[in-house]
Scaffold this active site. Structure first.
Site, short mmCIF file in Angstrom:
data_model
loop_
_atom_site.label_atom_id
_atom_site.label_comp_id
_atom_site.label_asym_id
_atom_site.label_seq_id
_atom_site.Cartn_x
_atom_site.Cartn_y
_atom_site.Cartn_z
N LYS A 29 -39.81 -36.94 9.44
CA LYS A 29 -38.84 -36.65 8.17
C LYS A 29 -38.26 -35.30 8.10
CE LYS A 29 -40.64 -34.99 3.67
NZ LYS A 29 -40.79 -33.66 3.96
N ARG A 103 -34.96 -30.90 -1.28
CA ARG A 103 -34.34 -29.44 -1.14
C ARG A 103 -33.32 -29.50 0.07
NH1 ARG A 103 -37.07 -25.15 -2.48
NH2 ARG A 103 -36.67 -23.98 -0.65
N CYS A 127 -41.31 -30.72 -3.04
CA CYS A 127 -42.73 -30.64 -3.45
C CYS A 127 -43.01 -29.44 -4.37
CB CYS A 127 -43.73 -30.84 -2.40
SG CYS A 127 -43.68 -32.44 -1.84
N ASP A 318 -48.64 -28.24 6.68
CA ASP A 318 -48.67 -29.86 6.19
C ASP A 318 -49.84 -30.52 6.90
OD1 ASP A 318 -45.95 -29.78 4.59
OD2 ASP A 318 -45.53 -29.35 6.56
N VAL A 340 -48.88 -20.13 4.51
CA VAL A 340 -47.50 -20.42 4.46
C VAL A 340 -47.02 -20.50 2.95
CG1 VAL A 340 -45.72 -22.13 5.03
CG2 VAL A 340 -47.56 -21.67 6.45
C1 EPZ Z 1 -40.15 -27.16 5.40
O1 EPZ Z 1 -40.05 -26.34 4.31
C2 EPZ Z 1 -40.79 -28.56 5.25
N1 EPZ Z 1 -39.83 -29.46 4.60
C3 EPZ Z 1 -42.11 -28.59 4.86
O2 EPZ Z 1 -42.63 -29.70 4.47
C4 EPZ Z 1 -43.02 -27.74 5.52
O3 EPZ Z 1 -44.11 -27.31 4.76
C5 EPZ Z 1 -42.35 -26.25 5.59
O4 EPZ Z 1 -41.12 -26.38 6.32
C6 EPZ Z 1 -43.19 -25.19 6.44
O5 EPZ Z 1 -43.54 -25.89 7.78
C7 EPZ Z 1 -38.66 -29.64 5.03
O6 EPZ Z 1 -38.34 -29.50 6.28
C8 EPZ Z 1 -37.77 -30.68 4.23
P1 EPZ Z 1 -39.90 -22.80 4.77
P2 EPZ Z 1 -39.01 -25.37 4.09
O7 EPZ Z 1 -38.47 -22.22 4.26
O8 EPZ Z 1 -38.02 -25.25 4.88
C9 EPZ Z 1 -40.82 -19.07 1.68
C10 EPZ Z 1 -43.57 -31.61 3.63
O9 EPZ Z 1 -44.59 -31.80 2.82
N2 EPZ Z 1 -39.52 -18.83 1.66
O10 EPZ Z 1 -40.50 -22.69 6.06
O11 EPZ Z 1 -38.68 -25.34 2.45
C11 EPZ Z 1 -41.34 -20.19 0.90
O12 EPZ Z 1 -41.38 -19.97 -0.28
C12 EPZ Z 1 -42.99 -30.32 3.40
O13 EPZ Z 1 -43.17 -32.33 4.56
C13 EPZ Z 1 -39.07 -17.91 0.92
O14 EPZ Z 1 -39.44 -16.87 0.35
O15 EPZ Z 1 -40.07 -24.26 4.24
C14 EPZ Z 1 -42.57 -20.50 1.92
O16 EPZ Z 1 -43.58 -19.48 1.10
C15 EPZ Z 1 -43.45 -29.55 2.25
N3 EPZ Z 1 -37.62 -17.77 0.77
C16 EPZ Z 1 -42.27 -20.13 3.27
O17 EPZ Z 1 -41.01 -19.26 2.99
C17 EPZ Z 1 -36.54 -18.62 1.15
O18 EPZ Z 1 -35.36 -18.71 1.12
C18 EPZ Z 1 -41.93 -21.00 4.18
O19 EPZ Z 1 -41.04 -21.65 3.67
C19 EPZ Z 1 -37.10 -19.67 2.03
C20 EPZ Z 1 -38.72 -19.74 2.21
#
Ligand code: EPZ
Length: 443
Positions: A29, A103, A127, A318, A340
């Protein structure tokens, strides 16, 4: 998949039966949706294979169509054909109707800036597992030369009157989405981009592979630095998605929690090594075969484990929720330190109501550097087991939390009603049919 009928959005589960049998896991996904956005970068046809029939694919297809792109989905074959020869600005109100469910719209920014010179990003969904800001995304786009207007009442308007230009970018945290944002925006930017502090998840590496097929120049260094040399144009791609390592691990945890035995066709060992180490430590057994991995509970007591979630190659955030259900059946104290997301233990409350003993802590119960130290977030959990679980009525809170509730209901004695079950369709293909194939008593 059509609109959800609230009455049909409840799954009746009678637990207590081991899940046994074989299921097939298709493409990831969290890669497929990004590869579909990448197709927007090139006029011409892109073909993506091994695509699962999940709601996120439907949402991205609809978003692409709203931008004038032709998308043909063959769910049985798992093939999506995207023709992005024609791209146009979408109606803001139309985009807004889809934004609450994902997102992904933020990742349309770079491709739309290259193709049209502007992009509109509505308020984002996804989510509810933390505040999930997009500051890294916007900062990246600004560094590449975009102008970001957040004053628009319905969302964010982004323009690039002078085009995008290569830049030096550093991510304060290896964000998956912000790394993908940089890749999708920098491949066609003029000049060189250096991204340090990048995420290197297998799904991101598969996106790099897609972009390379399209004609991009990208190299990845061992120290989390990605270098992109902008090219003038890209072409369509043909690609087969890597398998969904989150779904595969979810079924493996379901086998553990229900004393079952599940062959996950499509599960790919190299992307799951960290999970497999923990699976073995807790007492599960697995057998890696050419076409997948068999996971089973060998009998006797499971052992407690301590894990800390982290970016790749660490233990994925995840993977944690379904495994927590198995931890409730291990003999002793297990610990999970979530580094995370600040707020990913909401799903444990219903587990406690089902009989689990889980205590949440604000302290870091682990040794990894953690952004939530000295903050007010309950981001560590101690799970004491084994505790028998009993069926309950449950509301699905989010994708992974919801799947873990489903596993708990299947492991519990007696009936459960799981409400809001369609949320699980976002990321688990045909999960109802798969559960039936594994012998679950569901209705
Ligand atoms: C991706 O989300 C996945 N979603 C998530 O899967 C997954 O949990 C996550 O990566 C971590 O592996 C998709 O790929 C659609 P991040 P993403 O940016 O890209 C902070 C699932 O259930 N952050 O790596 O949104 C954020 O708040 C989902 O399949 C900022 O602070 O995750 C988090 O604490 C849920 N500012 C951390 O970084 C930003 O601009 C990691 O988020 C961006 C992120």
């Amino acid at each position: 998949m059509t609109a959800v009928n609230p009455k049909a959005d409840v799954l009746h589960v009678v637990g207590g039966k081991p899940l046994t049998g074989s299921i097939h896991v298709r493409g990831a996904k969290n890669f497929v949706s990004k590869a579909m956005v990448a197709a927007l970068l090139a006029p011409g046809v892109s073909i993506l294979k091994n695509v699962p029939e999940i709601r996120d694919v439907q949402v991205v297809s609809d978003l692409l169509r709203l931008h004038g792109v032709s998308v043909d989905v063959e769910p049985e074959e798992g093939v999506v054909t995207i023709d992005a020869t024609h791209v146009e600005l979408a109606d803001v109100a139309d985009v807004d109707t889809l934004s609450g469910s994902s997102r992904i719209p933020i990742l349309f920014s770079g491709p739309l800036l290259h193709r049209l010179g502007e992009a509109f990003i509505p308020a984002l969904g996804g989510c509810k597992i933390g505040s999930r800001p997009i500051d890294f995304h916007l900062e990246t786009l600004r560094k590449l030369g975009a102008k970001v207007d957040k004053e628009h009442e319905a969302g964010i308007h982004i323009t690039a009157p002078d085009g995008l230009h290569g830049a030096k970018i550093h991510l304060p945290y290896p964000s998956v989405g912000a790394t993908e944002q940089t890749l999708l925006a920098a491949v066609l930017a003029e000049g060189k981009t250096e991204l340090s502090g990048a995420a290197t998840e297998p799904e991101i590496m598969d996106l790099v592979a897609v972009l390379q097929k399209m004609g991009a120049q990208i190299s990845v260094d061992v120290d989390r630095t990605i270098r992109i040399e902008g090219v003038k144009s890209l072409q369509g791609y043909r690609h087969t998605s890597l398998p969904d390592r989150i779904e595969a691990a979810s079924w493996a945890s379901a086998a553990l929690a229900t004393h079952g035995d599940i062959f996950v066709r499509g599960a790919h060992q190299p992307d799951m090594m960290t999970y497999l180490n923990v699976f073995r430590k807790i007492g599960g057994e697995f057998d890696v075969r050419d076409d997948g991995i068999r996971f089973w509970h060998p009998g006797g007591d499971l052992k407690p484990v301590a894990i800390e979630t982290d970016v790749h190659p660490g233990f994925m955030t995840d993977w944690q929720q379904p495994l927590v259900v198995a931890m409730t059946q291990a003999k002793g104290l297990s610990i999970v330190h979530e580094t995370v997301y600040e707020n990913r233990f909401g799903f444990t409350k219903p587990l406690v109501q089902m009989g689990a003993t889980i205590q949440l802590y604000r302290e870091c119960l682990g040794s990894l550097p953690c952004r939530f130290q000295q903050r007010n977030f309950e981001h560590s959990a101690v799970i004491f087991g084994p505790t028998p679980l009993t069926g309950q009525d449950i509301d699905v809170p989010d994708l992974r939390g919801g799947f873990s509730h489903l596993i708990a209901a299947l492991a519990a004695s007696g009936p459960s009603e799981v409400h809001g079950i369609s949320l699980i369709d976002r990321g688990y293909e045909d999960f109802r049919d798969k559960l039936v194939a594994l012998g679950a008593d569901i209705d």
